[in-house]
Motif scaffolding. Structure first.
Motif, PDB file in Angstrom:
ATOM      1  N   SER A   1      88.359  33.485 -46.727  1.00  0.00           N
ATOM      2  CA  SER A   1      87.316  34.274 -47.387  1.00  0.00           C
ATOM      3  C   SER A   1      87.511  34.209 -48.894  1.00  0.00           C
ATOM      4  CB  SER A   1      87.346  35.730 -46.912  1.00  0.00           C
ATOM      5  OG  SER A   1      88.530  36.367 -47.312  1.00  0.00           O
ATOM      6  N   GLY A   2      86.420  34.486 -49.612  1.00  0.00           N
ATOM      7  CA  GLY A   2      86.455  34.493 -51.069  1.00  0.00           C
ATOM      8  C   GLY A   2      86.083  33.141 -51.663  1.00  0.00           C
TER       9      GLY A   2
ATOM     10  N   ILE B   1      99.863  34.399 -44.721  1.00  0.00           N
ATOM     11  CA  ILE B   1      98.515  34.844 -45.074  1.00  0.00           C
ATOM     12  C   ILE B   1      98.636  35.393 -46.492  1.00  0.00           C
ATOM     13  CG2 ILE B   1      96.612  36.417 -44.585  1.00  0.00           C
ATOM     14  CD1 ILE B   1      96.980  34.209 -42.463  1.00  0.00           C
ATOM     15  N   THR B   2      97.936  34.738 -47.409  1.00  0.00           N
ATOM     16  CA  THR B   2      98.070  35.042 -48.832  1.00  0.00           C
ATOM     17  C   THR B   2      96.738  35.524 -49.384  1.00  0.00           C
ATOM     18  OG1 THR B   2      99.826  33.414 -49.073  1.00  0.00           O
ATOM     19  CG2 THR B   2      98.678  34.057 -51.087  1.00  0.00           C
ATOM     20  N   THR B   3      96.793  36.569 -50.179  1.00  0.00           N
ATOM     21  CA  THR B   3      95.632  37.079 -50.902  1.00  0.00           C
ATOM     22  C   THR B   3      95.795  36.706 -52.362  1.00  0.00           C
ATOM     23  OG1 THR B   3      95.439  38.950 -49.379  1.00  0.00           O
ATOM     24  CG2 THR B   3      94.322  39.148 -51.519  1.00  0.00           C
TER      25      THR B   3
ATOM     26  N   ILE C   1      86.641  26.086 -54.018  1.00  0.00           N
ATOM     27  CA  ILE C   1      87.275  26.654 -52.834  1.00  0.00           C
ATOM     28  C   ILE C   1      86.357  27.759 -52.309  1.00  0.00           C
ATOM     29  CG2 ILE C   1      89.309  27.827 -51.907  1.00  0.00           C
ATOM     30  CD1 ILE C   1      89.871  24.993 -53.023  1.00  0.00           C
ATOM     31  N   GLU C   2      86.052  27.689 -51.028  1.00  0.00           N
ATOM     32  CA  GLU C   2      85.223  28.685 -50.354  1.00  0.00           C
ATOM     33  C   GLU C   2      85.644  28.712 -48.894  1.00  0.00           C
ATOM     34  OE1 GLU C   2      81.441  25.764 -49.368  1.00  0.00           O
ATOM     35  OE2 GLU C   2      81.322  27.091 -51.090  1.00  0.00           O
TER      36      GLU C   2
ATOM     37  N   MET D   1      90.486  36.071 -52.605  1.00  0.00           N
ATOM     38  CA  MET D   1      90.515  35.009 -51.599  1.00  0.00           C
ATOM     39  C   MET D   1      91.630  35.293 -50.595  1.00  0.00           C
ATOM     40  SD  MET D   1      89.776  31.459 -53.678  1.00  0.00           S
ATOM     41  CE  MET D   1      91.313  31.432 -54.567  1.00  0.00           C
ATOM     42  N   LYS D   2      91.311  35.146 -49.328  1.00  0.00           N
ATOM     43  CA  LYS D   2      92.307  35.210 -48.250  1.00  0.00           C
ATOM     44  C   LYS D   2      92.556  33.784 -47.790  1.00  0.00           C
ATOM     45  CE  LYS D   2      92.968  39.635 -47.192  1.00  0.00           C
ATOM     46  NZ  LYS D   2      94.218  40.310 -47.264  1.00  0.00           N
ATOM     47  N   MET D   3      93.829  33.392 -47.811  1.00  0.00           N
ATOM     48  CA  MET D   3      94.213  32.016 -47.504  1.00  0.00           C
ATOM     49  C   MET D   3      95.276  31.998 -46.412  1.00  0.00           C
ATOM     50  SD  MET D   3      92.445  30.813 -50.097  1.00  0.00           S
ATOM     51  CE  MET D   3      92.827  29.480 -51.188  1.00  0.00           C
TER      52      MET D   3
END
Length: 127
Positions: free
Chosen positions: A63-64, A39-41, A79-80, A101-103
């Motif tokens: 998110s983001g 989980i990357t911010t 990206i959304e 962004m949370k990926m």
């Protein structure tokens, strides 16, 4: 069975912080699953040069908002939340975050946990 909580991983050595991002590596090479899961911010207002020459990556935006630009052809992809992008050709790219962004990210081969991008945007391949 492996069961982990994100908050526990965030409070451990599995959380890696860099200038433009932080990544909590919930599943690593040592777990012997053949891939790693993170989980990357991505911090708001940043641009990160990335070129995974040694890894394939799939990224799902939770998110983001931001964009990814592939350097080979200059194409820009928004990206959304709900967007999945797959770097199946070791695509050299720029990742830009308009907001935080949370990926959710999957790497093959799996990461060992301490990797950060070198000056070319590459993660090393660790045996």
């Amino acid at each position: 069975m492996i069961v982990r909580k994100l908050k526990d991983c965030e409070a451990s050595e599995r959380r890696v912080v860099a200038a433009n991002w932080e990544s909590t590596r919930m599943l690593l090479k040592e777990d012997q699953m053949g891939f790693s899961f993170h989980i990357t911010t991505i911090y708001a207002g940043t641009e990160t040069h990335i070129w995974y020459q040694n890894h394939l990556e799939s990224v799902y935006c939770m998110s983001g908002e931001g964009e990814i630009e592939t350097l080979a052809d200059g194409r820009i992809y928004p990206i959304e939340p709900g967007v999945l992008y797959i770097l199946d050709q070791h695509d050299e790219h720029l990742l830009r975050a308009k907001s935080e962004m949370k990926m959710a990210c999957v790497f093959n081969p799996p990461l060992t946990g301490k990797e950060v991008h070198d000056d070319r945007g590459v993660y090393p391949l660790n045996d």
